[in-house]
Write an enzyme that holds these catalytic residues in place. Structure first.
Site, PDB file in Angstrom:
ATOM      1  N   HIS A 109       0.847  -1.058  -0.024  1.00 39.09           N
ATOM      2  CA  HIS A 109       0.045   0.079   0.039  1.00 39.09           C
ATOM      3  C   HIS A 109       0.842   1.335  -0.036  1.00 39.09           C
ATOM      4  O   HIS A 109       1.807   1.262   0.770  1.00 39.09           O
ATOM      5  CB  HIS A 109      -1.021   0.112   1.066  1.00 39.09           C
ATOM      6  CG  HIS A 109      -1.888   1.107   1.197  1.00 39.09           C
ATOM      7  ND1 HIS A 109      -2.921   1.330   0.519  1.00 39.09           N
ATOM      8  CD2 HIS A 109      -1.816   2.278   1.925  1.00 39.09           C
ATOM      9  CE1 HIS A 109      -3.602   2.384   0.703  1.00 39.09           C
ATOM     10  NE2 HIS A 109      -2.971   2.994   1.608  1.00 39.09           N
ATOM     11  N   ASP A 145      -6.581  -2.351   3.682  1.00 38.22           N
ATOM     12  CA  ASP A 145      -5.373  -1.794   4.232  1.00 38.22           C
ATOM     13  C   ASP A 145      -4.935  -1.800   5.569  1.00 38.22           C
ATOM     14  O   ASP A 145      -4.399  -0.853   6.188  1.00 38.22           O
ATOM     15  CB  ASP A 145      -5.347  -0.253   3.665  1.00 38.22           C
ATOM     16  CG  ASP A 145      -5.301  -0.312   2.123  1.00 38.22           C
ATOM     17  OD1 ASP A 145      -5.088  -1.452   1.420  1.00 38.22           O
ATOM     18  OD2 ASP A 145      -5.999   0.796   1.530  1.00 38.22           O
TER      19      ASP A 145
HETATM   20  C1  GRF Z   1       1.244   0.695  -6.321  1.00 42.73           C
HETATM   21  O1  GRF Z   1       1.586   2.303  -6.021  1.00 42.73           O
HETATM   22  C2  GRF Z   1       0.567   0.158  -5.241  1.00 42.73           C
HETATM   23  O2  GRF Z   1       1.124   0.655  -3.965  1.00 42.73           O
HETATM   24  C3  GRF Z   1      -0.788   0.751  -5.557  1.00 42.73           C
HETATM   25  O3  GRF Z   1      -1.138   0.718  -6.702  1.00 42.73           O
HETATM   26  C4  GRF Z   1       0.085   1.026  -7.450  1.00 42.73           C
HETATM   27  C5  GRF Z   1       0.443  -0.079  -8.505  1.00 42.73           C
HETATM   28  O4  GRF Z   1       1.302  -0.021  -9.501  1.00 42.73           O
HETATM   29  N1  GRF Z   1      -1.826  -0.238  -4.709  1.00 42.73           N
HETATM   30  P1  GRF Z   1       1.973  -0.988 -10.108  1.00 42.73           P
HETATM   31  O5  GRF Z   1       0.720  -1.645 -10.940  1.00 42.73           O
HETATM   32  O6  GRF Z   1       2.716  -2.094  -9.303  1.00 42.73           O
HETATM   33  O7  GRF Z   1       2.739  -0.376 -11.198  1.00 42.73           O
END
Ligand code: GRF
Length: 210
Positions: A109, A145
């Site tokens: 998260h 979360d």
């Molecule tokens: C990341 O910032 C993750 O923490 C959040 O959504 C984003 C996903 O990015 N839950 P990716 O698809 O891994 O590039």
């Protein structure tokens, strides 16, 4: 050998960081599938490029959250995972789904939990005047979360940061943090004691990138 299934909704940069670390650091694990809920997610292309199986469970084709989660679990279980990772998976999961994978479902998260659960974490951190931001890897529990924390990464919030600028900084930290935490998990180096997760070898569970 752990069998890892990664759930994604879009870009998949965290999934890619996991896939690369698994191979580069010779984890006692294999990423057996990338499962997503949105057709055309870039993460599918990344997975296919690494020879990893992909599966789409389109949430718009299911009448209820429970029906979607049941189908999602059926597809995931077809890969017989020992560990399921949420990596930018943008659906709220039902309690039943979370219970089914209790103790083997992790999430990353983009905030320093318990602050800023939910969406728009970077905008909210800037608006709150936070000087620190970051990311958290945690065990998933039915509360959104929330759950025992494996590791956190901390980055500064700079004067004049836009949500995008902060997001970029946090995402770079995520790409270090998630592989670090999952690497510990698959090597059996973590101990869960009530709500607290400890690295049995005493490794720092905080990445200070500030
Ligand atoms: C990341 O910032 C993750 O923490 C959040 O959504 C984003 C996903 O990015 N839950 P990716 O698809 O891994 O590039």
């Amino acid at each position: 050998m752990h069998r890892i299934v990664i759930l994604v909704s879009g870009r998949g940069s965290n999934a890619q960081a996991i896939v690369q670390a698994c191979a580069a650091d010779s984890w006692p694990a294999q990423v057996v599938a990338v499962v997503g809920n949105r057709p055309g997610a870039a993460a599918f292309e990344m997975a296919a490029g690494h020879g990893i199986a992909t599966a789409l469970v389109d949430h718009t084709r299911h009448a209820s959250r429970a029906a979607f989660d049941a189908e999602l679990a059926r597809v995931i279980d077809g890969f017989a995972p020992t560990l399921v990772l949420l990596a930018g998976f943008m659906r709220i999961l039902t309690d039943g789904f979370v219970q089914h994978y209790a103790g083997r479902l992790l999430n990353i998260h983009p905030s320093l939990l318990p602050a800023f659960a939910g969406l728009h974490t970077h905008r909210r951190a800037i608006e709150a005047g936070c000087k620190l931001a970051g990311a958290t890897v945690h065990i998933v529990t039915p509360t959104l979360d929330h759950g025992p924390i494996l590791a956190q990464a901390v980055v500064p919030v700079m004067a004049g940061d836009t949500p995008q600028a902060l997001s970029d900084r946090v995402l770079a930290a995520e790409h270090q943090l998630y592989p670090l935490a999952v690497g510990w998990w698959v090597r059996g180096q973590l101990q869960v004691d009530g709500g607290v997760v400890r690295h049995t070898g005493g490794a720092a569970q905080l990445l200070l990138l500030a």
